[in-house]
Design a protein around this motif. Structure first.
Motif, PDB file in Angstrom:
ATOM      1  N   ARG A 148      64.131  48.874  58.831  1.00 15.35           N
ATOM      2  CA  ARG A 148      64.441  50.216  58.548  1.00 15.35           C
ATOM      3  C   ARG A 148      63.699  50.588  56.968  1.00 15.35           C
ATOM      4  NH1 ARG A 148      69.912  50.068  59.340  1.00 15.35           N
ATOM      5  NH2 ARG A 148      70.291  50.202  56.873  1.00 15.35           N
ATOM      6  N   ARG A 149      63.427  49.591  56.028  1.00 14.54           N
ATOM      7  CA  ARG A 149      63.162  49.676  54.939  1.00 14.54           C
ATOM      8  C   ARG A 149      61.398  49.753  55.031  1.00 14.54           C
ATOM      9  NH1 ARG A 149      66.211  46.243  50.659  1.00 14.54           N
ATOM     10  NH2 ARG A 149      67.840  47.694  50.312  1.00 14.54           N
ATOM     11  N   SER A 150      60.766  49.160  56.055  1.00 16.78           N
ATOM     12  CA  SER A 150      59.456  49.060  56.365  1.00 16.78           C
ATOM     13  C   SER A 150      58.825  50.229  56.795  1.00 16.78           C
ATOM     14  CB  SER A 150      58.943  47.633  56.846  1.00 16.78           C
ATOM     15  OG  SER A 150      59.355  47.954  58.367  1.00 16.78           O
ATOM     16  N   LEU A 151      59.641  50.946  57.857  1.00 15.70           N
ATOM     17  CA  LEU A 151      59.275  52.284  58.464  1.00 15.70           C
ATOM     18  C   LEU A 151      59.816  53.210  57.288  1.00 15.70           C
ATOM     19  CD1 LEU A 151      60.834  51.210  62.070  1.00 15.70           C
ATOM     20  CD2 LEU A 151      58.347  51.758  61.162  1.00 15.70           C
ATOM     21  N   TRP A 152      60.439  53.188  56.516  1.00 17.42           N
ATOM     22  CA  TRP A 152      60.506  53.964  55.671  1.00 17.42           C
ATOM     23  C   TRP A 152      59.301  54.010  54.818  1.00 17.42           C
ATOM     24  CZ3 TRP A 152      60.788  52.247  50.297  1.00 17.42           C
ATOM     25  CH2 TRP A 152      61.213  53.246  49.512  1.00 17.42           C
ATOM     26  N   ALA A 153      59.000  52.812  54.208  1.00 16.10           N
ATOM     27  CA  ALA A 153      57.921  52.727  53.213  1.00 16.10           C
ATOM     28  C   ALA A 153      56.654  53.165  53.933  1.00 16.10           C
ATOM     29  CB  ALA A 153      57.775  51.512  52.825  1.00 16.10           C
ATOM     30  N   SER A 154      56.738  53.116  55.388  1.00 19.05           N
ATOM     31  CA  SER A 154      55.389  53.759  56.109  1.00 19.05           C
ATOM     32  C   SER A 154      55.326  55.161  56.037  1.00 19.05           C
ATOM     33  CB  SER A 154      55.261  53.289  57.664  1.00 19.05           C
ATOM     34  OG  SER A 154      55.379  51.838  57.716  1.00 19.05           O
ATOM     35  N   ARG A 155      56.618  55.747  56.275  1.00 20.28           N
ATOM     36  CA  ARG A 155      56.476  57.337  56.259  1.00 20.28           C
ATOM     37  C   ARG A 155      56.037  57.737  54.816  1.00 20.28           C
ATOM     38  NH1 ARG A 155      61.440  56.210  59.215  1.00 20.28           N
ATOM     39  NH2 ARG A 155      61.147  56.619  61.311  1.00 20.28           N
ATOM     40  N   LYS A 156      56.558  57.345  53.840  1.00 14.93           N
ATOM     41  CA  LYS A 156      56.260  57.611  52.595  1.00 14.93           C
ATOM     42  C   LYS A 156      54.720  57.635  52.342  1.00 14.93           C
ATOM     43  CE  LYS A 156      57.997  56.278  48.604  1.00 14.93           C
ATOM     44  NZ  LYS A 156      58.793  55.934  47.694  1.00 14.93           N
ATOM     45  N   ARG A 157      54.013  56.690  53.070  1.00 16.89           N
ATOM     46  CA  ARG A 157      52.621  56.556  52.782  1.00 16.89           C
ATOM     47  C   ARG A 157      51.920  57.915  52.782  1.00 16.89           C
ATOM     48  NH1 ARG A 157      49.982  52.139  51.858  1.00 16.89           N
ATOM     49  NH2 ARG A 157      51.215  50.248  52.028  1.00 16.89           N
ATOM     50  N   PRO A 158      50.696  58.234  52.049  1.00 17.31           N
ATOM     51  CA  PRO A 158      50.152  59.445  52.200  1.00 17.31           C
ATOM     52  C   PRO A 158      49.435  59.401  53.327  1.00 17.31           C
ATOM     53  CG  PRO A 158      49.024  58.047  50.793  1.00 17.31           C
ATOM     54  CD  PRO A 158      50.185  57.213  50.783  1.00 17.31           C
ATOM     55  N   GLY A 159      49.308  60.810  53.948  1.00 16.10           N
ATOM     56  CA  GLY A 159      48.372  61.223  55.093  1.00 16.10           C
ATOM     57  C   GLY A 159      49.349  61.588  56.073  1.00 16.10           C
ATOM     58  N   ARG A 160      48.559  62.249  56.943  1.00 16.92           N
ATOM     59  CA  ARG A 160      49.570  63.212  58.010  1.00 16.92           C
ATOM     60  C   ARG A 160      49.951  62.465  59.308  1.00 16.92           C
ATOM     61  NH1 ARG A 160      52.128  66.816  60.028  1.00 16.92           N
ATOM     62  NH2 ARG A 160      51.748  68.344  61.247  1.00 16.92           N
ATOM     63  N   ASP A 161      48.924  61.415  59.708  1.00 16.30           N
ATOM     64  CA  ASP A 161      49.105  60.924  60.832  1.00 16.30           C
ATOM     65  C   ASP A 161      49.707  59.655  60.747  1.00 16.30           C
ATOM     66  OD1 ASP A 161      48.755  60.129  63.517  1.00 16.30           O
ATOM     67  OD2 ASP A 161      46.752  59.169  63.302  1.00 16.30           O
ATOM     68  N   MET A 162      50.886  59.227  61.554  1.00 17.77           N
ATOM     69  CA  MET A 162      51.782  58.072  61.379  1.00 17.77           C
ATOM     70  C   MET A 162      51.201  56.775  61.880  1.00 17.77           C
ATOM     71  SD  MET A 162      54.875  56.888  60.509  1.00 17.77           S
ATOM     72  CE  MET A 162      55.908  55.910  60.628  1.00 17.77           C
ATOM     73  N   ALA A 163      50.538  56.861  62.838  1.00 13.51           N
ATOM     74  CA  ALA A 163      49.941  55.741  63.523  1.00 13.51           C
ATOM     75  C   ALA A 163      49.450  54.613  62.625  1.00 13.51           C
ATOM     76  CB  ALA A 163      48.973  56.270  64.785  1.00 13.51           C
ATOM     77  N   PRO A 164      48.460  55.131  61.825  1.00 14.07           N
ATOM     78  CA  PRO A 164      47.999  53.833  60.811  1.00 14.07           C
ATOM     79  C   PRO A 164      48.879  53.419  59.795  1.00 14.07           C
ATOM     80  CG  PRO A 164      46.905  56.005  60.290  1.00 14.07           C
ATOM     81  CD  PRO A 164      47.726  56.265  61.536  1.00 14.07           C
ATOM     82  N   LYS A 165      49.720  54.336  59.408  1.00  9.79           N
ATOM     83  CA  LYS A 165      50.765  53.810  58.420  1.00  9.79           C
ATOM     84  C   LYS A 165      51.551  52.547  58.658  1.00  9.79           C
ATOM     85  CE  LYS A 165      51.488  58.488  56.649  1.00  9.79           C
ATOM     86  NZ  LYS A 165      52.515  59.503  56.443  1.00  9.79           N
ATOM     87  N   PRO A 166      52.151  52.470  59.687  1.00  8.44           N
ATOM     88  CA  PRO A 166      53.158  51.182  59.861  1.00  8.44           C
ATOM     89  C   PRO A 166      51.984  49.692  59.825  1.00  8.44           C
ATOM     90  CG  PRO A 166      53.531  52.645  61.624  1.00  8.44           C
ATOM     91  CD  PRO A 166      52.421  53.259  60.981  1.00  8.44           C
ATOM     92  N   SER A 167      50.695  49.931  60.290  1.00  5.37           N
ATOM     93  CA  SER A 167      49.945  48.641  60.285  1.00  5.37           C
ATOM     94  C   SER A 167      49.595  48.376  58.732  1.00  5.37           C
ATOM     95  CB  SER A 167      48.670  49.193  60.961  1.00  5.37           C
ATOM     96  OG  SER A 167      48.103  50.313  60.374  1.00  5.37           O
ATOM     97  N   ILE A 168      49.392  49.464  58.055  1.00  2.14           N
ATOM     98  CA  ILE A 168      48.946  49.312  56.595  1.00  2.14           C
ATOM     99  C   ILE A 168      50.276  48.416  55.820  1.00  2.14           C
ATOM    100  CG2 ILE A 168      48.228  50.356  54.507  1.00  2.14           C
ATOM    101  CD1 ILE A 168      46.784  52.241  56.262  1.00  2.14           C
ATOM    102  N   GLU A 169      51.370  49.026  56.158  1.00  3.81           N
ATOM    103  CA  GLU A 169      52.605  48.691  55.488  1.00  3.81           C
ATOM    104  C   GLU A 169      52.902  47.328  55.764  1.00  3.81           C
ATOM    105  OE1 GLU A 169      55.477  48.312  52.942  1.00  3.81           O
ATOM    106  OE2 GLU A 169      54.252  50.352  52.973  1.00  3.81           O
ATOM    107  N   LEU A 170      52.629  47.081  57.136  1.00  5.16           N
ATOM    108  CA  LEU A 170      53.031  45.686  57.745  1.00  5.16           C
ATOM    109  C   LEU A 170      52.037  44.610  56.984  1.00  5.16           C
ATOM    110  CD1 LEU A 170      53.910  46.165  61.334  1.00  5.16           C
ATOM    111  CD2 LEU A 170      55.455  45.579  59.673  1.00  5.16           C
ATOM    112  N   MET A 171      50.654  44.916  56.997  1.00 11.19           N
ATOM    113  CA  MET A 171      49.842  43.769  56.377  1.00 11.19           C
ATOM    114  C   MET A 171      50.097  43.706  54.977  1.00 11.19           C
ATOM    115  SD  MET A 171      46.329  44.770  58.269  1.00 11.19           S
ATOM    116  CE  MET A 171      46.346  46.475  58.232  1.00 11.19           C
TER     117      MET A 171
END
Length: 156
Positions: free
Chosen positions: A100-123
Motif C-alpha cells: 500500500r505504501r509503495s503504491l501511495w508513493a507512486s501516486r504521489k510522484r509528479p506526472g500525469r501518467d501512472m504507468a511509469p511511476k510504480p517502476s521508478i518507485e520500486l527501483m
C-alpha cells in the motif's frame, strides 16, 4: 462451524506467475478497474526489466522487502491522554502495508501518467530510497521515541 484456514492465500499473476505481482495489481485500482491495473503493473515490470537488465521480479521483491516495516505505532488512550504505542508487526500485515505504501508513493510522484511511476518507485525502494522507504523510517523513529510505552519485551 469454523474453517481451519479462513484466509485463502493470494493467487499468482497470470503472466508472471507471481503472487507478489498479483498483490500489487489488486491494490492499484480505484473504482474496480482491475484490467487497467494489470496494464499499469505489467508495464512497470517491463520498465524495470529494461532499466536493470536482470530478473524483473527480483526488483519488486527486494523493494517490498525493504519497505516492509517491522514495528508500527498504534494510538492508545488510557485515562484520557493519547499515546503512540509501538507494536510489532506480523509478516503478512507488514507486506500488505508495504504494498500500500509503495503504491501511495507512486501516486504521489509528479506526472500525469501512472504507468511509469510504480517502476521508478520500486527501483528506488530496491536501492533503499524513495518515499515509501522514508515513510517506513519515519514510523520507526516515532516508535523509537515512544518505546517507553511499549511492551518491555519488544526492545531487548
Amino acid at each position: 462451524s469454523r474453517r481451519s484456514n479462513a484466509r485463502a492465500g493470494a493467487k499468482a499473476d497470470p503472466i508472471y506467475r507471481n503472487r507478489l505481482v498479483n498483490m500489487l495489481v489488486r491494490h492499484v485500482p480505484r473504482n474496480g478497474k482491475k484490467s487497467l491495473a494489470y496494464g499499469i503493473i505489467h508495464s512497470a515490470i517491463r520498465n524495470v526489466e529494461q532499466e536493470m537488465n536482470n530478473n524483473p521480479l527480483s526488483i519488486p521483491r527486494q523493494a517490498i522487502r525493504r519497505v516492509t516495516p517491522d514495528v508500527t505505532v498504534k494510538a492508545r488512550r488510557p485515562s484520557g491522554s493519547t499515546y503512540q504505542v509501538p507494536t510489532e508487526m506480523g509478516s503478512a500485515r507488514g507486506k500488505a502495508l508495504a504494498i500500500r505504501r509503495s503504491l501511495w508513493a507512486s501516486r504521489k510522484r509528479p506526472g500525469r501518467d501512472m504507468a511509469p511511476k510504480p517502476s521508478i518507485e520500486l527501483m528506488d525502494a530496491a536501492r533503499d530510497g524513495g518515499n515509501a522507504t522514508r515513510r517506513k523510517e519515519e514510523t520507526r523513529r516515532i516508535a523509537e521515541a515512544n518505546r517507553a510505552f511499549a511492551n518491555p519485551r519488544l526492545y531487548q
